[in-house]
Design a protein around this motif. Sequence first.
Motif, PDB file in Angstrom:
ATOM      1  N   ASN A 118       0.804  -1.093   0.063  1.00  0.00           N
ATOM      2  CA  ASN A 118       0.160  -0.189  -0.115  1.00  0.00           C
ATOM      3  C   ASN A 118       0.820   1.111   0.076  1.00  0.00           C
ATOM      4  N   LYS A 119       2.130   1.194   0.633  1.00  0.00           N
ATOM      5  CA  LYS A 119       3.057   2.409   0.831  1.00  0.00           C
ATOM      6  C   LYS A 119       3.553   2.585  -0.804  1.00  0.00           C
ATOM      7  N   HIS A 120       3.782   1.515  -1.381  1.00  0.00           N
ATOM      8  CA  HIS A 120       4.321   1.509  -2.848  1.00  0.00           C
ATOM      9  C   HIS A 120       3.344   2.195  -3.769  1.00  0.00           C
ATOM     10  N   VAL A 121       2.234   1.788  -3.652  1.00  0.00           N
ATOM     11  CA  VAL A 121       1.101   2.306  -4.447  1.00  0.00           C
ATOM     12  C   VAL A 121       0.845   3.769  -4.138  1.00  0.00           C
ATOM     13  N   LYS A 122       1.063   4.179  -2.947  1.00  0.00           N
ATOM     14  CA  LYS A 122       0.900   5.693  -2.751  1.00  0.00           C
ATOM     15  C   LYS A 122       1.966   6.404  -3.229  1.00  0.00           C
ATOM     16  N   MET A 123       3.224   5.920  -3.056  1.00  0.00           N
ATOM     17  CA  MET A 123       4.298   6.511  -3.558  1.00  0.00           C
ATOM     18  C   MET A 123       4.318   6.553  -5.014  1.00  0.00           C
ATOM     19  N   ALA A 124       3.632   5.678  -5.794  1.00  0.00           N
ATOM     20  CA  ALA A 124       3.712   5.659  -7.208  1.00  0.00           C
ATOM     21  C   ALA A 124       2.607   6.742  -7.702  1.00  0.00           C
ATOM     22  N   VAL A 125       1.471   6.537  -7.138  1.00  0.00           N
ATOM     23  CA  VAL A 125       0.508   7.664  -7.372  1.00  0.00           C
ATOM     24  C   VAL A 125       0.913   9.131  -7.070  1.00  0.00           C
ATOM     25  N   ASN A 126       1.458   9.169  -6.050  1.00  0.00           N
ATOM     26  CA  ASN A 126       2.073  10.570  -5.684  1.00  0.00           C
ATOM     27  C   ASN A 126       3.123  10.891  -6.882  1.00  0.00           C
ATOM     28  N   HIS A 127       3.967  10.035  -7.380  1.00  0.00           N
ATOM     29  CA  HIS A 127       4.728  10.394  -8.542  1.00  0.00           C
ATOM     30  C   HIS A 127       4.064  10.649  -9.604  1.00  0.00           C
ATOM     31  N   LEU A 128       3.197  10.032 -10.021  1.00  0.00           N
ATOM     32  CA  LEU A 128       2.138  10.142 -11.250  1.00  0.00           C
ATOM     33  C   LEU A 128       1.417  11.258 -11.116  1.00  0.00           C
TER      34      LEU A 128
ATOM     35  N   GLN B 171       1.125  16.822 -13.304  1.00  0.00           N
ATOM     36  CA  GLN B 171       1.064  18.282 -13.255  1.00  0.00           C
ATOM     37  C   GLN B 171       2.088  18.928 -14.083  1.00  0.00           C
ATOM     38  N   TYR B 172       3.280  18.488 -14.029  1.00  0.00           N
ATOM     39  CA  TYR B 172       4.451  18.860 -14.801  1.00  0.00           C
ATOM     40  C   TYR B 172       4.423  18.676 -16.290  1.00  0.00           C
ATOM     41  N   ALA B 173       3.922  17.823 -16.793  1.00  0.00           N
ATOM     42  CA  ALA B 173       3.745  17.189 -18.170  1.00  0.00           C
ATOM     43  C   ALA B 173       3.203  18.673 -19.177  1.00  0.00           C
TER      44      ALA B 173
ATOM     45  N   ALA C 109       4.966  15.164 -24.322  1.00  0.00           N
ATOM     46  CA  ALA C 109       5.680  15.453 -23.139  1.00  0.00           C
ATOM     47  C   ALA C 109       6.839  14.445 -22.864  1.00  0.00           C
ATOM     48  N   GLN C 110       7.806  14.577 -22.564  1.00  0.00           N
ATOM     49  CA  GLN C 110       8.786  13.894 -21.830  1.00  0.00           C
ATOM     50  C   GLN C 110       9.305  14.404 -20.475  1.00  0.00           C
ATOM     51  N   VAL C 111       9.157  13.448 -19.722  1.00  0.00           N
ATOM     52  CA  VAL C 111       9.255  13.575 -18.087  1.00  0.00           C
ATOM     53  C   VAL C 111      10.399  12.661 -17.750  1.00  0.00           C
ATOM     54  N   HIS C 112      11.420  13.190 -17.037  1.00  0.00           N
ATOM     55  CA  HIS C 112      12.469  12.239 -16.483  1.00  0.00           C
ATOM     56  C   HIS C 112      12.447  11.974 -14.934  1.00  0.00           C
ATOM     57  N   LEU C 113      12.399  10.747 -14.546  1.00  0.00           N
ATOM     58  CA  LEU C 113      12.396  10.451 -12.973  1.00  0.00           C
ATOM     59  C   LEU C 113      13.661   9.633 -12.735  1.00  0.00           C
ATOM     60  N   THR C 114      14.161   9.742 -11.368  1.00  0.00           N
ATOM     61  CA  THR C 114      15.240   8.961 -10.971  1.00  0.00           C
ATOM     62  C   THR C 114      14.982   7.710 -11.161  1.00  0.00           C
TER      63      THR C 114
ATOM     64  N   HIS D 290      -2.434  14.777 -23.496  1.00  0.00           N
ATOM     65  CA  HIS D 290      -0.883  14.484 -23.889  1.00  0.00           C
ATOM     66  C   HIS D 290      -0.671  13.038 -23.817  1.00  0.00           C
ATOM     67  N   ASP D 291       0.494  12.983 -24.801  1.00  0.00           N
ATOM     68  CA  ASP D 291       0.992  11.281 -24.619  1.00  0.00           C
ATOM     69  C   ASP D 291       2.485  11.644 -23.770  1.00  0.00           C
ATOM     70  N   ILE D 292       2.672  10.980 -22.949  1.00  0.00           N
ATOM     71  CA  ILE D 292       3.709  11.408 -21.937  1.00  0.00           C
ATOM     72  C   ILE D 292       4.694   9.965 -21.939  1.00  0.00           C
ATOM     73  N   ARG D 293       6.045  10.540 -21.966  1.00  0.00           N
ATOM     74  CA  ARG D 293       7.051   9.537 -21.889  1.00  0.00           C
ATOM     75  C   ARG D 293       7.812   9.619 -20.760  1.00  0.00           C
ATOM     76  N   LEU D 294       7.696   8.396 -19.743  1.00  0.00           N
ATOM     77  CA  LEU D 294       8.456   8.728 -18.559  1.00  0.00           C
ATOM     78  C   LEU D 294       9.850   7.850 -18.816  1.00  0.00           C
ATOM     79  N   ASP D 295      10.874   8.693 -18.846  1.00  0.00           N
ATOM     80  CA  ASP D 295      12.365   8.011 -18.712  1.00  0.00           C
ATOM     81  C   ASP D 295      13.171   8.211 -17.738  1.00  0.00           C
ATOM     82  N   VAL D 296      14.141   7.326 -17.536  1.00  0.00           N
ATOM     83  CA  VAL D 296      15.001   7.645 -16.305  1.00  0.00           C
ATOM     84  C   VAL D 296      16.374   8.627 -16.731  1.00  0.00           C
ATOM     85  N   VAL D 297      16.260   9.591 -15.681  1.00  0.00           N
ATOM     86  CA  VAL D 297      17.282  10.530 -15.815  1.00  0.00           C
ATOM     87  C   VAL D 297      18.455  10.058 -16.017  1.00  0.00           C
TER      88      VAL D 297
END
Length: 92
Positions: A8-18, A23-25, A34-39, A83-90
């Motif tokens: 449940n913590k993992h899901v909350k973290m992921a939803v927060n990131h999403l 908001q950023y895209a 839109a391309q967004v980089h995550l760690t 938007h069509d968003i791409r999430l890539d690793v920074v």
Amino acid sequence: MDPEIPANKHVKMAVNHLNKVLQYAPMVAEGRDAQVHLTAQDWQVVADVLFKMDTPDDKLPDAINEYGLANENQTITLTTDDHDIRLDVVAS
């Protein structure tokens, strides 16, 4: 998934990131794209929740219409109404 983090913590973290990605895209979008980089760690949390944990869609942000993988499973794709968003690793 990291065995030390409860599901449940993992899901909350992921939803927060999403939600942050959604908001950023619009700020980095060129047309629909839109391309967004995550760690690497944040990307993996999102990937776990979307693709490994059988998370029900109703737990994900409503704005996400579709999601998938591209680029030999190195890019998470999100589709919203706007938007069509791409999430890539920074790059490190």
